[in-house]
Design a protein around this motif. Structure first.
Motif, PDB file in Angstrom:
ATOM      1  N   LEU A 139       0.532  -1.297   0.189  1.00 48.02           N
ATOM      2  CA  LEU A 139       0.093   0.238   0.188  1.00 48.02           C
ATOM      3  C   LEU A 139       0.783   1.129   0.146  1.00 48.02           C
ATOM      4  O   LEU A 139       1.720   1.321   0.906  1.00 48.02           O
ATOM      5  CB  LEU A 139      -1.238   0.348   1.255  1.00 48.02           C
ATOM      6  N   GLU A 140       1.007   1.818  -1.095  1.00 47.45           N
ATOM      7  CA  GLU A 140       1.888   3.131  -1.293  1.00 47.45           C
ATOM      8  C   GLU A 140       1.004   4.055  -2.017  1.00 47.45           C
ATOM      9  O   GLU A 140      -0.588   3.846  -2.594  1.00 47.45           O
ATOM     10  CB  GLU A 140       2.707   2.976  -2.105  1.00 47.45           C
ATOM     11  N   MET A 141       1.430   5.368  -1.265  1.00 46.81           N
ATOM     12  CA  MET A 141       0.377   6.927  -2.161  1.00 46.81           C
ATOM     13  C   MET A 141       2.011   6.934  -3.450  1.00 46.81           C
ATOM     14  O   MET A 141       3.049   6.750  -3.313  1.00 46.81           O
ATOM     15  CB  MET A 141       0.591   8.015  -1.603  1.00 46.81           C
ATOM     16  N   ALA A 142       1.294   7.538  -4.283  1.00 46.82           N
ATOM     17  CA  ALA A 142       2.276   8.042  -5.156  1.00 46.82           C
ATOM     18  C   ALA A 142       2.149   9.565  -6.015  1.00 46.82           C
ATOM     19  O   ALA A 142       0.872  10.160  -6.501  1.00 46.82           O
ATOM     20  CB  ALA A 142       2.276   7.295  -6.444  1.00 46.82           C
ATOM     21  N   VAL A 222      -2.673  12.129   5.410  1.00 49.44           N
ATOM     22  CA  VAL A 222      -3.606  11.702   5.205  1.00 49.44           C
ATOM     23  C   VAL A 222      -3.651   9.998   5.737  1.00 49.44           C
ATOM     24  O   VAL A 222      -3.027   9.319   5.613  1.00 49.44           O
ATOM     25  CB  VAL A 222      -4.039  11.752   3.744  1.00 49.44           C
ATOM     26  N   ARG A 223      -4.973   9.392   5.122  1.00 52.50           N
ATOM     27  CA  ARG A 223      -4.931   7.946   5.781  1.00 52.50           C
ATOM     28  C   ARG A 223      -5.492   7.282   5.336  1.00 52.50           C
ATOM     29  O   ARG A 223      -5.718   7.691   3.988  1.00 52.50           O
ATOM     30  CB  ARG A 223      -6.205   7.932   6.977  1.00 52.50           C
ATOM     31  N   ALA A 224      -3.921   5.946   5.822  1.00 52.44           N
ATOM     32  CA  ALA A 224      -4.641   4.996   3.840  1.00 52.44           C
ATOM     33  C   ALA A 224      -4.405   3.285   4.865  1.00 52.44           C
ATOM     34  O   ALA A 224      -4.098   3.498   5.793  1.00 52.44           O
ATOM     35  CB  ALA A 224      -3.029   5.222   3.590  1.00 52.44           C
ATOM     36  N   GLU A 225      -4.866   2.956   4.005  1.00 51.14           N
ATOM     37  CA  GLU A 225      -5.645   1.584   4.798  1.00 51.14           C
ATOM     38  C   GLU A 225      -5.993   0.731   3.345  1.00 51.14           C
ATOM     39  O   GLU A 225      -5.861   1.046   2.127  1.00 51.14           O
ATOM     40  CB  GLU A 225      -6.607   1.829   5.442  1.00 51.14           C
ATOM     41  N   VAL A 226      -6.029  -0.007   4.049  1.00 45.49           N
ATOM     42  CA  VAL A 226      -5.987  -1.423   2.857  1.00 45.49           C
ATOM     43  C   VAL A 226      -6.918  -3.065   3.542  1.00 45.49           C
ATOM     44  O   VAL A 226      -6.223  -3.498   4.460  1.00 45.49           O
ATOM     45  CB  VAL A 226      -4.245  -2.124   3.058  1.00 45.49           C
ATOM     46  N   ILE A 233      -6.772  -4.687   7.494  1.00 43.62           N
ATOM     47  CA  ILE A 233      -5.585  -5.923   7.404  1.00 43.62           C
ATOM     48  C   ILE A 233      -3.788  -4.478   7.862  1.00 43.62           C
ATOM     49  O   ILE A 233      -3.359  -5.255   8.800  1.00 43.62           O
ATOM     50  CB  ILE A 233      -4.639  -6.468   6.175  1.00 43.62           C
ATOM     51  N   GLY A 234      -4.044  -3.164   7.335  1.00 41.45           N
ATOM     52  CA  GLY A 234      -3.412  -2.542   7.658  1.00 41.45           C
ATOM     53  C   GLY A 234      -3.761  -0.629   7.322  1.00 41.45           C
ATOM     54  O   GLY A 234      -4.490  -0.570   6.473  1.00 41.45           O
ATOM     55  N   GLU A 235      -3.195  -0.442   8.474  1.00 36.69           N
ATOM     56  CA  GLU A 235      -3.414   1.333   8.627  1.00 36.69           C
ATOM     57  C   GLU A 235      -2.851   2.325   8.885  1.00 36.69           C
ATOM     58  O   GLU A 235      -2.335   1.986   9.630  1.00 36.69           O
ATOM     59  CB  GLU A 235      -5.285   1.801   9.283  1.00 36.69           C
ATOM     60  N   ASP A 236      -2.481   3.240   8.231  1.00 37.29           N
ATOM     61  CA  ASP A 236      -1.156   4.499   9.080  1.00 37.29           C
ATOM     62  C   ASP A 236      -1.748   5.946   8.243  1.00 37.29           C
ATOM     63  O   ASP A 236      -2.771   6.174   7.457  1.00 37.29           O
ATOM     64  CB  ASP A 236       0.345   3.829   7.932  1.00 37.29           C
ATOM     65  N   LEU A 237      -1.134   7.018   8.644  1.00 35.96           N
ATOM     66  CA  LEU A 237      -0.431   8.030   8.350  1.00 35.96           C
ATOM     67  C   LEU A 237       0.453   8.305   6.992  1.00 35.96           C
ATOM     68  O   LEU A 237       1.573   8.057   7.920  1.00 35.96           O
ATOM     69  CB  LEU A 237      -0.580   8.469   8.999  1.00 35.96           C
ATOM     70  N   VAL A 238       0.229   8.986   6.198  1.00 34.36           N
ATOM     71  CA  VAL A 238       1.175   8.815   5.221  1.00 34.36           C
ATOM     72  C   VAL A 238       2.278   9.729   5.670  1.00 34.36           C
ATOM     73  O   VAL A 238       3.468   9.655   5.367  1.00 34.36           O
ATOM     74  CB  VAL A 238       0.573   8.993   4.339  1.00 34.36           C
ATOM     75  N   SER A 239       2.260  10.391   6.830  1.00 37.57           N
ATOM     76  CA  SER A 239       3.135  11.806   7.549  1.00 37.57           C
ATOM     77  C   SER A 239       4.005  11.128   8.578  1.00 37.57           C
ATOM     78  O   SER A 239       4.762  11.686   8.465  1.00 37.57           O
ATOM     79  CB  SER A 239       1.823  12.526   8.681  1.00 37.57           C
ATOM     80  N   VAL A 269       3.782   2.098   3.280  1.00 34.01           N
ATOM     81  CA  VAL A 269       3.354   2.493   5.216  1.00 34.01           C
ATOM     82  C   VAL A 269       3.330   1.215   5.470  1.00 34.01           C
ATOM     83  O   VAL A 269       3.526   0.436   5.596  1.00 34.01           O
ATOM     84  CB  VAL A 269       1.982   2.787   4.553  1.00 34.01           C
ATOM     85  N   GLY A 270       3.549   1.998   7.310  1.00 34.79           N
ATOM     86  CA  GLY A 270       3.706   0.560   7.358  1.00 34.79           C
ATOM     87  C   GLY A 270       2.637   0.597   8.985  1.00 34.79           C
ATOM     88  O   GLY A 270       1.501   0.660   8.057  1.00 34.79           O
ATOM     89  N   ASN A 271       2.527  -0.822   9.857  1.00 36.03           N
ATOM     90  CA  ASN A 271       1.407  -1.044  10.550  1.00 36.03           C
ATOM     91  C   ASN A 271       0.064  -1.632   9.318  1.00 36.03           C
ATOM     92  O   ASN A 271      -0.864  -1.428   9.273  1.00 36.03           O
ATOM     93  CB  ASN A 271       0.832   0.213  10.929  1.00 36.03           C
ATOM     94  N   GLY A 272       0.575  -2.877   8.874  1.00 35.18           N
ATOM     95  CA  GLY A 272      -0.132  -2.980   7.638  1.00 35.18           C
ATOM     96  C   GLY A 272       0.016  -3.449   6.502  1.00 35.18           C
ATOM     97  O   GLY A 272      -0.629  -3.677   6.303  1.00 35.18           O
ATOM     98  N   GLY A 273       1.192  -2.150   5.855  1.00 35.83           N
ATOM     99  CA  GLY A 273       0.578  -1.989   4.881  1.00 35.83           C
ATOM    100  C   GLY A 273       1.055  -2.859   4.057  1.00 35.83           C
ATOM    101  O   GLY A 273       1.073  -2.423   2.728  1.00 35.83           O
TER     102      GLY A 273
END
Length: 332
Positions: A139-142, A222-226, A233-239, A269-273
Motif C-alpha cells: 500500500l503506497e501513495m505515489a 492522510v489516512r491510508a488503509e488496506v 489488514i493495515g492502516e497508517d498515516l502517510v505523514s 506504509v507501516g502498520n500492516g501496509g
C-alpha cells in the motif's frame, strides 16, 4: 482536479473527473500533454470544460463515471519506488531473517528502485503473478510529476521539487516475497519478485487538493488503509514517512532528472501496509499470503479507492542455472 483515463467501449478517453462524470480533455489532449503543461496549464484546460458555476459545459464530451472502465491514470515515463517508512523496514527485515532492524544507511538518504512501466494495471484489474508461495501487496501513495516546458527536472532543491509534483494517486506494488528474497541475497534487486505487476489509480488528484492535509514541514497527514476480502489488514498515516514527497523528488533528481509522467511511490506504509511486515511481526505467515481470487482494496484519504484482485499464477519458461566456467583468458 481529478485526472483520469478510461475505456468507453473500445475507445480510450482521457480527461477530468467532475462529480459523477468523466469529461474528455478538449482538442483530443492526453494526460501526458496535460502533465507537460503543469498545474497552471491543467487549470486553463479545466476552465474550458466547466462553466462559472462549476458545472460541465454543454459543449464538453462527458459520460457517466459508472458507465466507463477506469484505466491507470497515467502511462508512466518511469517508476521509482522508495522505502520511506521506518516501521515497514523493521517488519519486513524480521520476516526475511528473523531480526527486526533498520540499517544506519536507511536514515542517511531515501532509497528507491526502478520498476517496470510496462506491466502497470488499472482499477479493477487482476494481477497475473508468477508462481509464488508468498504473494503480497504494498500500500503506497505515489506522486506524479508534471511541470511546464520552462521548468527543468534536474538537481532540484526541495522547494522546486514540491513545485514539480503535479498530483498524487494510489499505488499497489504487487510482490512475490520468496522470489524477491532470493534475488536480494545477490545484493541487487528486486526484479522478478516485483516487475510482474503494479496497480495505479483510480485517478490523479492534483497537489493543490492536499494543502489542507500538509503540515509546516510538508508532510501529508492522510489516512491510508488496506483490506483483503473486506477485512482490514493495515492502516497508517502517510505523514509517518521519514521524508516528504518533495524531498523524495529532490533526491530522485539528484545528478539526474525527473520528467513529466514520472511516478514516484512513497514505499509501503507501516502498520500492516503489506503482509510481509506482519509476517515479521508475527513470526509466521499470518495473515496468509495472497491466493487466486483474493480482492485487495486500498483507500487513501483525499484520493479514493484502488481495487485489484489476484488472477491465476503463470508458470513461466525456465532459465538454466549458471554453469561453472573454466575462467580461461584465451580462446581455445
Amino acid at each position: 482536479m481529478r485526472i483520469a483515463r478510461w475505456l468507453d467501449g473500445a475507445d480510450v478517453g482521457e480527461g477530468f473527473v467532475i462529480g459523477d462524470q468523466v469529461v474528455a480533455f478538449p482538442d483530443g489532449l492526453r494526460v501526458a500533454e496535460i502533465l507537460s503543461q503543469g498545474l497552471e496549464g491543467a487549470r486553463r484546460v479545466h476552465d474550458r470544460v466547466v462553466d462559472a458555476s462549476g458545472g460541465v459545459r454543454a459543449t464538453a464530451q462527458a459520460a457517466a463515471l459508472d458507465s466507463v472502465r477506469l484505466l491507470a491514470p497515467v502511462v508512466p515515463a518511469s517508476i521509482r519506488d522508495f522505502v520511506a517508512f521506518e516501521e515497514h523496514v523493521e517488519g519486513v527485515s524480521a520476516s526475511v531473517d528473523g531480526k527486526s532492524e533498520v540499517v544506519p544507511e536507511w536514515y542517511e538518504a531515501p532509497t528507491f528502485y526502478f520498476t517496470n512501466p510496462h506491466t502497470v494495471l488499472g482499477p479493477g484489474d487482476a494481477v497475473v503473478p508468477p508462481v509464488s508461495e508468498r504473494l503480497d501487496f504494498e500500500l503506497e501513495m505515489a506522486a506524479v510529476i508534471g511541470f511546464g516546458p520552462d521548468a527543468d527536472g534536474a538537481n532540484l532543491d526541495v522547494a522546486a521539487a514540491a513545485g514539480a509534483i503535479f498530483g498524487y494517486t494510489i499505488m499497489n506494488d504487487w510482490s512475490a516475497r520468496d522470489l524477491q528474497s532470493r534475488e536480494m541475497k545477490v545484493r541487487l534487486g528486486p526484479a522478478k519478485g516485483k516487475d510482474f505487476g503494479l496497480s495505479l489509480g483510480p485517478w490523479i488528484v492534483t497537489s493543490d487538493e492536499f494543502a489542507e492535509f500538509e503540515d509546516e514541514d510538508g508532510y501529508i497527514a492522510v489516512r491510508a488503509e488496506v483490506r483483503i476480502n473486506g477485512e482490514l489488514i493495515g492502516e497508517d498515516l502517510v505523514s509517518n514517512a521519514g521524508w516528504t514527497f518533495a524531498e523524495l523528488v529532490a533526491y530522485a533528481s539528484r545528478n539526474s532528472r525527473v520528467v513529466p509522467g514520472d511516478v514516484l511511490g512513497s514505499g509501503t506504509v507501516g502498520n500492516g501496509g503489506c503482509l510481509g511486515e506482519l509476517w515479521g511481526r508475527n513470526g509466521a505467515l499470518v495473515p496468509a499470503p495472497l491466493v487466486e481470487g483474493d480482492e485487495v482494496r486500498m483507500a487513501i484519504e483525499g484520493i479514493g479507492e484502488l481495487v485489484g484482485s489476484v488472477g491465476a499464477a503463470v508458470e513461466a519458461p525456465m532459465v538454466p542455472q549458471a554453469r561453472v566456467r573454466s575462467r580461461s583468458r584465451r580462446r581455445l
